[in-house]
Design a protein around this motif. Structure first.
Motif, PDB file in Angstrom:
ATOM      1  N   UNK A 103     -42.800  -9.272  -2.177  1.00  0.00           N
ATOM      2  CA  UNK A 103     -41.828  -8.186  -2.312  1.00  0.00           C
ATOM      3  C   UNK A 103     -42.216  -7.013  -1.414  1.00  0.00           C
ATOM      4  N   UNK A 104     -43.491  -6.653  -1.421  1.00  0.00           N
ATOM      5  CA  UNK A 104     -43.949  -5.531  -0.596  1.00  0.00           C
ATOM      6  C   UNK A 104     -43.746  -5.819   0.888  1.00  0.00           C
ATOM      7  N   UNK A 105     -44.053  -7.048   1.337  1.00  0.00           N
ATOM      8  CA  UNK A 105     -43.865  -7.386   2.759  1.00  0.00           C
ATOM      9  C   UNK A 105     -42.382  -7.393   3.123  1.00  0.00           C
ATOM     10  N   UNK A 106     -41.518  -7.892   2.209  1.00  0.00           N
ATOM     11  CA  UNK A 106     -40.076  -7.926   2.481  1.00  0.00           C
ATOM     12  C   UNK A 106     -39.506  -6.513   2.577  1.00  0.00           C
ATOM     13  N   UNK A 107     -39.926  -5.631   1.689  1.00  0.00           N
ATOM     14  CA  UNK A 107     -39.460  -4.236   1.723  1.00  0.00           C
ATOM     15  C   UNK A 107     -39.943  -3.558   3.009  1.00  0.00           C
ATOM     16  N   UNK A 108     -41.175  -3.836   3.416  1.00  0.00           N
ATOM     17  CA  UNK A 108     -41.701  -3.262   4.662  1.00  0.00           C
ATOM     18  C   UNK A 108     -40.911  -3.775   5.863  1.00  0.00           C
ATOM     19  N   UNK A 109     -40.602  -5.070   5.862  1.00  0.00           N
ATOM     20  CA  UNK A 109     -39.826  -5.654   6.961  1.00  0.00           C
ATOM     21  C   UNK A 109     -38.439  -5.026   7.041  1.00  0.00           C
ATOM     22  N   UNK A 110     -37.804  -4.843   5.897  1.00  0.00           N
ATOM     23  CA  UNK A 110     -36.469  -4.242   5.871  1.00  0.00           C
ATOM     24  C   UNK A 110     -36.509  -2.770   6.264  1.00  0.00           C
ATOM     25  N   UNK A 111     -37.637  -2.100   6.018  1.00  0.00           N
ATOM     26  CA  UNK A 111     -37.760  -0.683   6.338  1.00  0.00           C
ATOM     27  C   UNK A 111     -38.072  -0.396   7.793  1.00  0.00           C
ATOM     28  N   UNK A 112     -38.379  -1.440   8.573  1.00  0.00           N
ATOM     29  CA  UNK A 112     -38.649  -1.223   9.999  1.00  0.00           C
ATOM     30  C   UNK A 112     -37.371  -0.795  10.708  1.00  0.00           C
ATOM     31  N   UNK A 113     -37.496   0.109  11.662  1.00  0.00           N
ATOM     32  CA  UNK A 113     -36.303   0.500  12.415  1.00  0.00           C
ATOM     33  C   UNK A 113     -35.768  -0.677  13.237  1.00  0.00           C
ATOM     34  N   UNK A 114     -34.448  -0.822  13.321  1.00  0.00           N
ATOM     35  CA  UNK A 114     -33.876  -1.913  14.119  1.00  0.00           C
ATOM     36  C   UNK A 114     -34.316  -1.802  15.585  1.00  0.00           C
ATOM     37  N   UNK A 115     -34.565  -2.940  16.210  1.00  0.00           N
ATOM     38  CA  UNK A 115     -34.956  -2.964  17.608  1.00  0.00           C
ATOM     39  C   UNK A 115     -36.443  -2.801  17.857  1.00  0.00           C
ATOM     40  N   UNK A 116     -37.205  -2.576  16.815  1.00  0.00           N
ATOM     41  CA  UNK A 116     -38.652  -2.376  16.987  1.00  0.00           C
ATOM     42  C   UNK A 116     -39.378  -3.690  17.279  1.00  0.00           C
ATOM     43  N   UNK A 117     -38.820  -4.792  16.768  1.00  0.00           N
ATOM     44  CA  UNK A 117     -39.403  -6.114  16.973  1.00  0.00           C
ATOM     45  C   UNK A 117     -38.597  -6.823  18.057  1.00  0.00           C
ATOM     46  N   UNK A 118     -39.293  -7.443  18.984  1.00  0.00           N
ATOM     47  CA  UNK A 118     -38.633  -8.145  20.085  1.00  0.00           C
ATOM     48  C   UNK A 118     -38.302  -9.570  19.648  1.00  0.00           C
ATOM     49  N   UNK A 119     -37.350  -9.691  18.759  1.00  0.00           N
ATOM     50  CA  UNK A 119     -36.941 -10.995  18.261  1.00  0.00           C
ATOM     51  C   UNK A 119     -36.040 -10.837  17.055  1.00  0.00           C
ATOM     52  N   UNK A 120     -35.539 -11.962  16.569  1.00  0.00           N
ATOM     53  CA  UNK A 120     -34.665 -11.987  15.402  1.00  0.00           C
ATOM     54  C   UNK A 120     -35.526 -12.043  14.140  1.00  0.00           C
ATOM     55  N   UNK A 121     -35.169 -11.304  13.111  1.00  0.00           N
ATOM     56  CA  UNK A 121     -35.926 -11.268  11.857  1.00  0.00           C
ATOM     57  C   UNK A 121     -35.139 -11.976  10.760  1.00  0.00           C
ATOM     58  N   UNK A 122     -35.813 -12.901  10.071  1.00  0.00           N
ATOM     59  CA  UNK A 122     -35.194 -13.659   8.988  1.00  0.00           C
ATOM     60  C   UNK A 122     -36.121 -13.603   7.779  1.00  0.00           C
ATOM     61  N   UNK A 123     -35.525 -13.410   6.603  1.00  0.00           N
ATOM     62  CA  UNK A 123     -36.268 -13.454   5.343  1.00  0.00           C
ATOM     63  C   UNK A 123     -35.805 -14.704   4.604  1.00  0.00           C
ATOM     64  N   UNK A 124     -36.695 -15.658   4.388  1.00  0.00           N
ATOM     65  CA  UNK A 124     -36.354 -16.941   3.770  1.00  0.00           C
ATOM     66  C   UNK A 124     -36.929 -17.007   2.371  1.00  0.00           C
ATOM     67  N   UNK A 125     -36.060 -17.301   1.403  1.00  0.00           N
ATOM     68  CA  UNK A 125     -36.508 -17.443   0.016  1.00  0.00           C
ATOM     69  C   UNK A 125     -35.686 -18.533  -0.662  1.00  0.00           C
TER      70      UNK A 125
END
Length: 169
Positions: free
Chosen positions: A76-98
């Motif tokens: 949960x903490x990692x997913x919330x951190x991932x969602x809180x990142x500003x868009x465009x900060x990561x050079x790739x597509x982000x997917x959360x799989x559950x």
């Protein structure tokens, strides 16, 4: 009698010093083993696990898949951190799989994180521990997978630059 007690005290102190050196050497060996394990490339799995067409991207960028479980507080903490990142900060597509909707809800309304709820796909990705980050090449071929222990660890694996004031590297 006092000489015997003083001798025992000195020997006890020397024994403690030697024990501290031994523990220090043991911890150094453990640290070196941890670094060696992290440096070993991930072993390739079967072809069915290594290629997932759903994670292929037409824009030539990699796909980073954060695999989470609803029973895991760290997920949960990692997913919330991932969602809180500003868009465009990561050079790739982000997917959360559950496997369930609760995991997808952790990403919230983040437009840059695609939440995928698919228990069958989660089983075919077959990670050993959650949360795990899996990187897929633009053609959907798995490049590597790593367990994610903390938010700075997730940032490092995603290639996000940490602020200069941070002492985590």
């Amino acid at each position: 009698m006092q000489n015997v007690i003083n001798s025992l005290a000195v020997f006890g102190f020397l024994g403690m010093v030697i024990a501290l050196f031994a523990i220090s050497a043991l911890l150094r060996i453990v640290r070196e083993l941890q670094q060696a394990v992290l440096a070993v490339p991930a072993a390739p799995g079967p072809d069915t696990v290594r290629r997932v067409t759903r994670f292929a991207s037409a824009d030539g960028r990699p796909t980073f898949v954060l695999v989470v479980s609803e029973q895991c507080p760290s997920c949960r903490a990692r997913a919330v951190h991932l969602a809180g990142m500003p868009p465009g900060r990561v050079k790739g597509r982000l997917v959360l799989l559950s496997a369930g909707e609760a995991g997808a809800a952790w990403a919230g309304p983040a437009p840059h994180v695609e939440a995928v709820v698919d228990a069958e796909l989660l089983g075919s990705v077959a990670v050993g521990a959650t949360p795990s980050l899996v990187k897929y090449a633009p053609d959907g071929t798995e490049e590597w997978r790593r367990a994610v222990g903390s938010d700075p660890d997730l940032d490092r694996l995603l290639g996000v630059d940490l602020p200069e004031s941070s002492n985590v590297r």
